[in-house]
Design a protein around this motif. Structure first.
Motif, PDB file in Angstrom:
ATOM      1  N   MET A  53      -4.370  -8.517   6.575  1.00 39.26           N
ATOM      2  CA  MET A  53      -5.488  -8.099   5.712  1.00 39.26           C
ATOM      3  C   MET A  53      -6.075  -9.323   5.032  1.00 39.26           C
ATOM      4  SD  MET A  53      -4.102  -4.665   3.956  1.00 39.26           S
ATOM      5  CE  MET A  53      -3.304  -3.463   4.979  1.00 39.26           C
ATOM      6  N   GLY A  91       0.110   1.388   1.919  1.00 38.81           N
ATOM      7  CA  GLY A  91      -0.540   2.308   2.860  1.00 38.81           C
ATOM      8  C   GLY A  91      -0.045   2.208   4.292  1.00 38.81           C
ATOM      9  N   ASP A  92       0.750   1.185   4.610  1.00 41.00           N
ATOM     10  CA  ASP A  92       1.348   1.107   5.951  1.00 41.00           C
ATOM     11  C   ASP A  92       2.435   2.154   6.144  1.00 41.00           C
ATOM     12  OD1 ASP A  92       3.977  -0.283   5.028  1.00 41.00           O
ATOM     13  OD2 ASP A  92       2.406  -1.574   4.246  1.00 41.00           O
ATOM     14  N   ILE A 113      -5.533   2.381  -2.024  1.00 42.83           N
ATOM     15  CA  ILE A 113      -6.972   2.317  -2.317  1.00 42.83           C
ATOM     16  C   ILE A 113      -7.831   2.411  -1.049  1.00 42.83           C
ATOM     17  CG2 ILE A 113      -7.232  -0.218  -2.235  1.00 42.83           C
ATOM     18  CD1 ILE A 113      -8.863   0.037  -4.869  1.00 42.83           C
ATOM     19  N   ASP A 114      -7.276   1.997   0.095  1.00 41.88           N
ATOM     20  CA  ASP A 114      -8.096   1.859   1.301  1.00 41.88           C
ATOM     21  C   ASP A 114      -7.645   2.861   2.383  1.00 41.88           C
ATOM     22  OD1 ASP A 114      -9.529   1.060   3.492  1.00 41.88           O
ATOM     23  OD2 ASP A 114      -9.101  -1.083   3.260  1.00 41.88           O
ATOM     24  N   VAL A 117      -6.503   1.650   5.863  1.00 40.85           N
ATOM     25  CA  VAL A 117      -5.155   1.095   6.103  1.00 40.85           C
ATOM     26  C   VAL A 117      -4.256   2.196   6.661  1.00 40.85           C
ATOM     27  CG1 VAL A 117      -3.105   0.096   5.013  1.00 40.85           C
ATOM     28  CG2 VAL A 117      -5.388  -0.665   4.295  1.00 40.85           C
ATOM     29  N   ASP A 143      -7.847   3.523  -6.847  1.00 42.41           N
ATOM     30  CA  ASP A 143      -7.206   2.338  -7.421  1.00 42.41           C
ATOM     31  C   ASP A 143      -5.958   2.766  -8.192  1.00 42.41           C
ATOM     32  OD1 ASP A 143      -6.489   0.110  -9.043  1.00 42.41           O
ATOM     33  OD2 ASP A 143      -8.522  -0.671  -8.827  1.00 42.41           O
ATOM     34  N   ASP A 161       3.765  -1.782  -4.185  1.00 42.06           N
ATOM     35  CA  ASP A 161       3.798  -2.452  -2.874  1.00 42.06           C
ATOM     36  C   ASP A 161       2.379  -2.917  -2.578  1.00 42.06           C
ATOM     37  OD1 ASP A 161       4.220  -3.239  -0.291  1.00 42.06           O
ATOM     38  OD2 ASP A 161       4.747  -1.249   0.466  1.00 42.06           O
ATOM     39  N   SER A 162       1.954  -3.947  -3.305  1.00 39.98           N
ATOM     40  CA  SER A 162       0.531  -4.320  -3.285  1.00 39.98           C
ATOM     41  C   SER A 162       0.265  -5.523  -2.386  1.00 39.98           C
ATOM     42  CB  SER A 162       0.095  -4.681  -4.706  1.00 39.98           C
ATOM     43  OG  SER A 162       0.729  -5.886  -5.085  1.00 39.98           O
ATOM     44  N   GLN A 195       6.508  -5.989  -5.926  1.00 43.39           N
ATOM     45  CA  GLN A 195       6.585  -7.204  -5.110  1.00 43.39           C
ATOM     46  C   GLN A 195       5.914  -8.318  -5.911  1.00 43.39           C
ATOM     47  OE1 GLN A 195       4.684  -9.411  -3.260  1.00 43.39           O
ATOM     48  NE2 GLN A 195       2.610  -8.570  -3.238  1.00 43.39           N
TER      49      GLN A 195
END
Ligand code: SAM
Length: 287
Positions: A53, A91-92, A113-114, A117, A143, A161-162, A195
């Protein structure tokens, strides 16, 4: 295919462009500029598929377990009976997959947010996103900072997990304001893991994370893991809580229930992860 016939390379840069890791690719599977970020999926000869990303590697199929097991099981096993869990980012689906190995967990809120993903990972990383459509998982595409600000006394565990905080959406998740909202969203015996980058190439960001979370929580402990898919392979997470120390809770039967599903995390690693090398311990003690 012979190595010399593989035509593509992807290069990930760190340290302001002074250091890089170069990946030989066997295929470019997917590429899209979403409204939030550029998403790429590459196939590689040695690491399986790689998710990228905005030019930064988020995971590779071969080593993703090191990161996902340690961001999830350290806080989950530090809580005596985790039932409700909030994941911000992620998001994974790798963190959700690990959370749902705990039989006590009844509900997971995933705030990514996306939406692109999630869509991409469901299609290209089925082994990582395998539990993202589980009925216990509710997905919110907003968000995480705004989402958590609306929650009070609701979660046993929060996992942040950003993406990296350099630019874009991940930045708001490395602030005192966000961590204070997380504190309010946790129950009194709730725990959080985030993280926190690495001390080799991202020391300033790691220090920022630790400094800001310390303003919000009385108990704050960094822990480390070997994560070979990220720059330097040395990764830092931060554990925090209002009341609960990060020791393993319960008896051996709790971890036995996960037998055969864990590749990195174990009972000894839980405690050992909080032992820092001297340079890092010194650095953190100054914050
Ligand atoms: N742990 C991985 C790493 O360090 O490279 C990140 C994995 S996961 C793919 C990170 C996710 O966080 C991304 O999908 C991104 O869209 C999401 N994200 C970033 N900022 C966010 C925010 N403010 N709220 C919710 N999700 C966010």
């Amino acid at each position: 295919m012979a190595k010399e016939n593989l035509p593509f390379f992807f290069e990930e840069f760190v340290a302001g462009g002074n250091v890089s890791t170069k990946y030989r690719l066997s295929k470019i599977d997917f590429s899209k500029q979403s409204p939030i970020q550029k998403i790429d999926v590459f196939s590689t000869p040695d690491l399986g598929k790689v998710l990228v990303m905005d030019g930064m590697v988020q995971l590779n199929e071969r080593w993703e377990f090191t990161y996902h097991e340690m961001i999830a099981h350290v806080p989950l096993f530090s809580h005596s009976n985790p039932e409700s869990v909030l994941v911000i980012g992620g998001g994974d689906g790798g963190t959700v997959r690990e959370i749902l190995k705990h039989r006590s967990v009844k509900r997971v809120d995933l705030v990514e947010i996306d939406p692109d993903v999630i869509k991409t990972c469901k299609e290209y990383f089925p082994s990582v996103a395998s539990k993202i459509m589980d009925p216990s998982v509710s997905i919110y595409n907003e968000d995480g900072k705004n989402f958590v600000a609306k929650k009070k006394n609701e979660y046993d565990v929060i996992i942040v997990d950003s993406t990296d905080p350099y630019k874009g959406a991940g930045n708001s998740l490395f602030t005192e304001e966000f961590y204070s909202s997380c504190r309010e969203a946790l129950k009194d015996d709730g725990v959080i893991s985030v993280q926190a980058e690495n001390p080799v190439y991202d020391s300033k960001e790691m220090e920022r994370c630790f400094r800001e979370i310390k303003k919000a929580f009385p108990i704050v402990k960094p822990y480390i893991s070997f994560v070979p898919m990220y720059p330097s392979g040395f990764w830092v997470f931060v554990y925090a809580s209002k009341n609960v120390d990060p020791s393993f809770k319960g008896d051996e039967s709790r971890i036995k229930a996960l037998d055969g599903t864990l590749i990195y995390y174990n009972r000894k690693i839980h405690d050992a992860a909080f032992v820092l090398p001297s340079f890092l311990e010194r650095l953190m003690s100054l914050i």
